[in-house]
Write a protein that holds these residues in place. Structure first.
Motif, short mmCIF file in Angstrom:
data_model
loop_
_atom_site.label_atom_id
_atom_site.label_comp_id
_atom_site.label_asym_id
_atom_site.label_seq_id
_atom_site.Cartn_x
_atom_site.Cartn_y
_atom_site.Cartn_z
N GLY A 1 0.82 -1.22 0.00
CA GLY A 1 0.00 0.00 0.00
C GLY A 1 0.85 1.26 0.00
N LYS A 2 2.08 1.16 0.53
CA LYS A 2 2.96 2.34 0.54
C LYS A 2 3.73 2.43 -0.76
CE LYS A 2 4.02 3.69 5.18
NZ LYS A 2 5.10 4.23 5.98
N GLN A 3 4.26 3.63 -1.02
CA GLN A 3 5.18 3.80 -2.13
C GLN A 3 6.38 2.86 -1.89
OE1 GLN A 3 7.38 7.38 -1.92
NE2 GLN A 3 7.57 7.66 -4.13
N PRO A 12 15.57 1.35 8.63
CA PRO A 12 14.62 2.11 9.43
C PRO A 12 14.96 3.59 9.41
CG PRO A 12 15.39 0.17 10.63
CD PRO A 12 16.24 0.28 9.39
N GLY A 13 13.96 4.42 9.50
CA GLY A 13 14.18 5.86 9.50
C GLY A 13 12.96 6.56 8.95
N GLY A 14 13.12 7.83 8.62
CA GLY A 14 11.99 8.57 8.08
C GLY A 14 12.33 10.02 7.84
N SER A 48 17.48 10.97 -7.34
CA SER A 48 16.27 11.61 -7.87
C SER A 48 15.18 10.59 -8.15
CB SER A 48 16.58 12.37 -9.16
OG SER A 48 16.73 13.73 -8.88
N TYR A 49 14.08 10.69 -7.44
CA TYR A 49 12.86 9.95 -7.78
C TYR A 49 12.04 10.86 -8.70
CZ TYR A 49 13.91 6.39 -4.26
OH TYR A 49 14.50 5.37 -3.54
N ASP A 50 10.95 10.32 -9.26
CA ASP A 50 10.15 11.10 -10.21
C ASP A 50 9.67 12.41 -9.60
OD1 ASP A 50 10.48 9.25 -12.12
OD2 ASP A 50 8.51 8.29 -11.89
N MET A 105 16.09 -3.48 -2.65
CA MET A 105 16.01 -2.23 -1.88
C MET A 105 15.61 -1.09 -2.81
SD MET A 105 19.36 -2.60 0.61
CE MET A 105 18.78 -1.49 1.91
N PRO A 106 15.15 0.05 -2.28
CA PRO A 106 14.84 1.20 -3.14
C PRO A 106 16.09 1.60 -3.93
CG PRO A 106 14.06 1.60 -0.90
CD PRO A 106 14.90 0.35 -0.85
N PRO A 107 15.92 2.17 -5.12
CA PRO A 107 17.08 2.50 -5.94
C PRO A 107 18.10 3.41 -5.25
CG PRO A 107 15.02 3.26 -6.98
CD PRO A 107 14.64 2.45 -5.78
N ALA A 108 17.65 4.24 -4.35
CA ALA A 108 18.57 5.15 -3.65
C ALA A 108 19.55 4.39 -2.77
CB ALA A 108 17.77 6.13 -2.79
N ASP A 109 19.18 3.17 -2.36
CA ASP A 109 19.96 2.46 -1.33
C ASP A 109 21.13 1.66 -1.88
OD1 ASP A 109 17.36 3.15 -0.24
OD2 ASP A 109 17.95 2.01 1.52
N ALA A 110 21.07 1.26 -3.13
CA ALA A 110 22.10 0.37 -3.68
C ALA A 110 23.52 0.89 -3.45
CB ALA A 110 21.83 0.11 -5.16
N1 LIG Z 1 13.37 4.99 5.83
C1 LIG Z 1 13.88 4.84 4.62
N2 LIG Z 1 13.35 5.52 3.57
C2 LIG Z 1 13.91 5.32 2.36
C3 LIG Z 1 15.01 4.44 2.18
N3 LIG Z 1 15.35 4.47 0.86
C4 LIG Z 1 14.50 5.30 0.22
O1 LIG Z 1 14.49 5.57 -0.97
N4 LIG Z 1 13.60 5.82 1.14
C5 LIG Z 1 12.55 6.76 0.80
C6 LIG Z 1 11.18 6.14 0.85
C7 LIG Z 1 10.29 7.32 1.18
O2 LIG Z 1 10.02 8.05 0.00
C8 LIG Z 1 11.19 8.17 2.06
C9 LIG Z 1 11.00 7.83 3.53
O3 LIG Z 1 9.91 8.43 3.96
P1 LIG Z 1 9.03 7.82 5.14
O4 LIG Z 1 9.37 6.39 5.38
O5 LIG Z 1 9.04 8.77 6.24
O6 LIG Z 1 7.66 8.00 4.48
P2 LIG Z 1 6.65 6.98 3.86
O7 LIG Z 1 6.89 6.80 2.40
O8 LIG Z 1 6.59 5.77 4.70
O9 LIG Z 1 5.34 7.84 3.94
P3 LIG Z 1 4.54 8.40 5.16
O10 LIG Z 1 3.31 7.58 5.09
O11 LIG Z 1 5.31 8.21 6.41
O12 LIG Z 1 4.36 9.83 4.76
O13 LIG Z 1 12.53 7.82 1.71
C10 LIG Z 1 15.55 3.75 3.30
O14 LIG Z 1 16.51 2.96 3.21
N5 LIG Z 1 14.94 3.99 4.49
#
Ligand SMILES: Nc1nc2c([nH]c(=O)n2[C@H]2C[C@H](O)[C@@H](COP(=O)(O)OP(=O)(O)OP(=O)(O)O)O2)c(=O)[nH]1
Length: 141
Positions: A35-37, A45-47, A85-87, A126-131
């Protein structure tokens, strides 16, 4: 400020991420819930860094909220960062290492958690940013 604007209008999103390291040299990965992007991908972990927070304060808050782990800002050591850069935004993501924390990680937000050796991380999409971050963890651990 957690957001700034690039010249092309894409906003810069500041996200703090943490490589939690256990006594065995494994790193905690968290699978983004459906359900999440970026759902299904494994991340640190983080945010988002909220207004008025330092990235270290963000991580102390997020680790408690997301996985029930306590730590202190002094226990977070900067390792490297992602700039990707994401979209719809440009992600700037400092990665910290934390070896000193209290409590056993629990999935408090429906995620799946897994301790993974850095050399095995390529098996976890993993997300592309993480590689680009993985070699830094391989070198460190
Ligand atoms: N925590 C975390 N986020 C990452 C990583 N790699 C990466 O591209 N991201 C991106 C995903 C999200 O677009 C953003 C993190 O935001 P978030 O976790 O606070 O937000 P979320 O998408 O869960 O959305 P929200 O519901 O909390 O607003 O960073 C990673 O390794 N860890």
């Amino acid at each position: 400020m957690s957001e700034a604007m690039k010249e092309d209008g894409k906003r810069i999103l500041l996200v703090a991420a943490c490589a939690l390291v256990d006594a065995d040299g494994r790193v905690l990965l968290s699978q983004r819930p459906p359900g999440k992007q970026l759902a299904g991908l494994w991340e640190f972990p983080g945010g988002k860094v909220e207004p008025g927070e330092t990235p270290e304060e963000t991580l102390v808050r997020e680790l408690l909220e997301e996985i029930g782990v306590e730590t202190k800002t002094a226990c977070l050591a900067p390792l490297t960062f992602a700039s990707h850069s994401y979209d719809d935004f440009h992600l700037l993501m400092p990665l910290y290492v934390c070896r000193r924390f209290w409590g056993t990680p629990q999935p408090r937000e429906g995620q799946v958690l897994k301790w993974v050796r850095p050399l095995k991380m390529r098996d976890y999409p993993m997300p592309p940013a993480d590689a680009p971050l993985i070699p830094f963890l391989i070198d460190l651990l």
